[in-house]
Design an enzyme around this catalytic site. Structure first.
Site, PDB file in Angstrom:
ATOM      1  N   HIS A 162     -25.525 -24.640 -12.448  1.00 54.43           N
ATOM      2  CA  HIS A 162     -24.711 -25.480 -12.691  1.00 54.43           C
ATOM      3  C   HIS A 162     -24.564 -26.585 -11.345  1.00 54.43           C
ATOM      4  CE1 HIS A 162     -20.407 -24.131 -10.839  1.00 54.43           C
ATOM      5  NE2 HIS A 162     -21.702 -23.821 -10.354  1.00 54.43           N
ATOM      6  N   HIS A 203     -19.559 -32.731  -6.757  1.00 51.62           N
ATOM      7  CA  HIS A 203     -20.667 -32.489  -6.271  1.00 51.62           C
ATOM      8  C   HIS A 203     -21.811 -33.273  -6.756  1.00 51.62           C
ATOM      9  CE1 HIS A 203     -17.848 -28.966  -6.896  1.00 51.62           C
ATOM     10  NE2 HIS A 203     -18.227 -28.772  -5.783  1.00 51.62           N
ATOM     11  N   ASP A 218     -18.233 -36.528 -10.460  1.00 54.79           N
ATOM     12  CA  ASP A 218     -18.146 -35.129 -10.084  1.00 54.79           C
ATOM     13  C   ASP A 218     -18.015 -35.316  -8.617  1.00 54.79           C
ATOM     14  OD1 ASP A 218     -18.984 -32.552  -9.394  1.00 54.79           O
ATOM     15  OD2 ASP A 218     -20.676 -32.823 -11.015  1.00 54.79           O
ATOM     16  N   ASP A 230     -17.325 -34.282 -14.992  1.00 47.02           N
ATOM     17  CA  ASP A 230     -17.073 -32.758 -14.282  1.00 47.02           C
ATOM     18  C   ASP A 230     -15.558 -32.814 -14.124  1.00 47.02           C
ATOM     19  OD1 ASP A 230     -16.606 -30.472 -12.684  1.00 47.02           O
ATOM     20  OD2 ASP A 230     -18.746 -30.471 -12.306  1.00 47.02           O
ATOM     21  N   HIS A 260     -21.646 -27.184 -16.173  1.00 45.15           N
ATOM     22  CA  HIS A 260     -22.260 -28.645 -16.040  1.00 45.15           C
ATOM     23  C   HIS A 260     -23.578 -28.312 -16.305  1.00 45.15           C
ATOM     24  CE1 HIS A 260     -21.359 -32.769 -14.171  1.00 45.15           C
ATOM     25  NE2 HIS A 260     -21.751 -32.810 -15.218  1.00 45.15           N
ATOM     26  N   GLU A 291     -16.829 -28.051 -17.256  1.00 47.85           N
ATOM     27  CA  GLU A 291     -16.376 -27.379 -16.274  1.00 47.85           C
ATOM     28  C   GLU A 291     -14.631 -27.085 -16.283  1.00 47.85           C
ATOM     29  OE1 GLU A 291     -17.820 -25.679 -13.960  1.00 47.85           O
ATOM     30  OE2 GLU A 291     -19.763 -26.507 -13.934  1.00 47.85           O
ATOM     31  N   ASP A 318     -24.753 -32.163  -7.517  1.00 46.35           N
ATOM     32  CA  ASP A 318     -25.555 -31.368  -8.591  1.00 46.35           C
ATOM     33  C   ASP A 318     -26.962 -31.534  -8.397  1.00 46.35           C
ATOM     34  OD1 ASP A 318     -23.065 -30.062  -9.257  1.00 46.35           O
ATOM     35  OD2 ASP A 318     -23.093 -31.021 -11.234  1.00 46.35           O
ATOM     36  N   ASP A 344     -14.196 -31.435 -11.909  1.00 44.71           N
ATOM     37  CA  ASP A 344     -13.552 -31.111 -10.518  1.00 44.71           C
ATOM     38  C   ASP A 344     -13.778 -32.433  -9.905  1.00 44.71           C
ATOM     39  OD1 ASP A 344     -16.472 -31.455  -9.885  1.00 44.71           O
ATOM     40  OD2 ASP A 344     -16.871 -29.383  -9.705  1.00 44.71           O
TER      41      ASP A 344
HETATM   42 MN   LIG Z   1     -20.803 -30.830 -11.737  1.00 50.66          MN
END
Ligand SMILES: [Mn+2]
Length: 313
Positions: free
Chosen positions: A142, A127, A125, A228, A98, A273, A129, A230
């Site tokens: 990332h 996260h 996402d 992302d 990412h 990712e 980030d 995830d």
């Molecule tokens: Mn990310």
């Protein structure tokens, strides 16, 4: 909706803490990204993969791992995405980790600035980030792209695209967030980033979440999705390096994508990712592709029209 898509592969995991996402572009091709998009009446050009430095797999220096290599990859991504937008095409960046969103989103922001369009970035996402070299526990870049895009990061990354900051936090909506480091959390609040975390999704539902995230998107808005993988619950998407339990279910994720499609304003996309080394028989790539199809208007519900009228659209 653009009907001319360009695929750009960025086969690197230089910003990640786990190796393998560099194989993401090929996994999407193996899962038939080209014919699936074509089956929806989209003209697809696969531009192939960008080239860049190998992953040095080195420890952090001043809080950054592999900064020089991350800069090289992001410059290359920036130039490729900016070029496609200039040709009037819809770029899909196939990551790669990412950190490469610094290159793609700075290109989108530059294009919007030059063409006088409004920008809405939807950051899907687990996260935020939004780490910096002082806050990061790992040094993996990332975990830093949103901070870099908002002007907080190393000069070489912050200035990609020629405008500092590349992006205002007001242009970003984050959805699905459920793992944020303590210092990062404070910074996210400080800059006023609008975050629809999983608690918000749990309490309000995905429909109200997306209504809020898409508010004020109008005919003059360029919507960019930075997806992302995830973001998804690991139950349906095990093939990522940084799984966090408690993400959107398959249906919630589909509704999220369908509501973005309904705006008719999606104009660029990152798919990031995806890690085939951790996947099970390419299942995560296939789920990601089903969601991408929904972003391009394939409705999983029985509808007479793919476009559902919504307030303000
Ligand atoms: Mn990310």
């Amino acid at each position: 909706m653009h009907r001319q898509v360009s695929l750009i592969g960025a086969p690197t995991d230089v910003g990640a803490g786990t190796r393998g996402s560099g194989m993401g572009p090929e996994a999407l091709r193996v899962a038939n990204i080209v014919p699936l998009l074509e089956s929806h009446g989209i003209e697809v050009l696969d531009r192939g993969n960008l080239a860049g430095p190998a992953n040095p797999w080195a420890p952090p220096v001043e809080g950054y791992r592999h900064l020089a290599a991350v800069v090289a990859w992001n410059e290359s991504v920036h130039n490729a995405i900016y070029k496609e937008l200039g040709l009037g095409r819809f770029p899909i960046l196939m990551g790669g980790d990412h950190c490469l969103a610094i290159g793609s989103i700075s290109a989108v922001a530059r294009h919007c600035r030059e063409t006088g369009r409004k920008l809405r970035v939807l950051w899907l996402d687990a996260h935020a980030d939004f780490n910096t070299n002082l806050l990061t526990p790992s040094g993996n870049i990332h975990g830093m792209p949103v901070a870099c895009l908002c002007g907080r990061g190393p000069r070489e990354l912050v200035e990609i695209g020629g405008h500092i900051p590349a992006l205002s936090p007001r242009e970003v909506r984050q959805i699905g967030i459920r793992s944020v480091d303590p210092g990062e959390k404070q910074l996210v609040h400080e800059v006023g980033l609008e975050v629809f975390d999983m608690r918000y999704v749990d309490e309000m539902g995905m429909r109200a979440t997306m209504d809020a995230a898409l508010v004020d998107v109008d005919s003059d808005t360029h919507v960019h999705v930075s997806f992302d993988v995830d973001f998804l619950d690991p139950e349906i998407a095990p093939g990522v390096g940084t799984t966090v339990p408690g993400g959107p279910t398959y249906r919630e994720a589909q509704l999220c994508m369908e509501m973005i499609a309904d705006t008719g304003r999606l104009a660029s996309l990152d798919v990031m990712e995806l890690n085939p080394a951790l996947d099970v028989r390419n299942r995560t790539a296939e789920v990601a592709l089903e969601l991408i199809e929904s972003l391009f208007g394939k409705s999983t519900l029985m509808r007479k029209s793919a476009v559902v009228p919504r307030e303000g659209s």
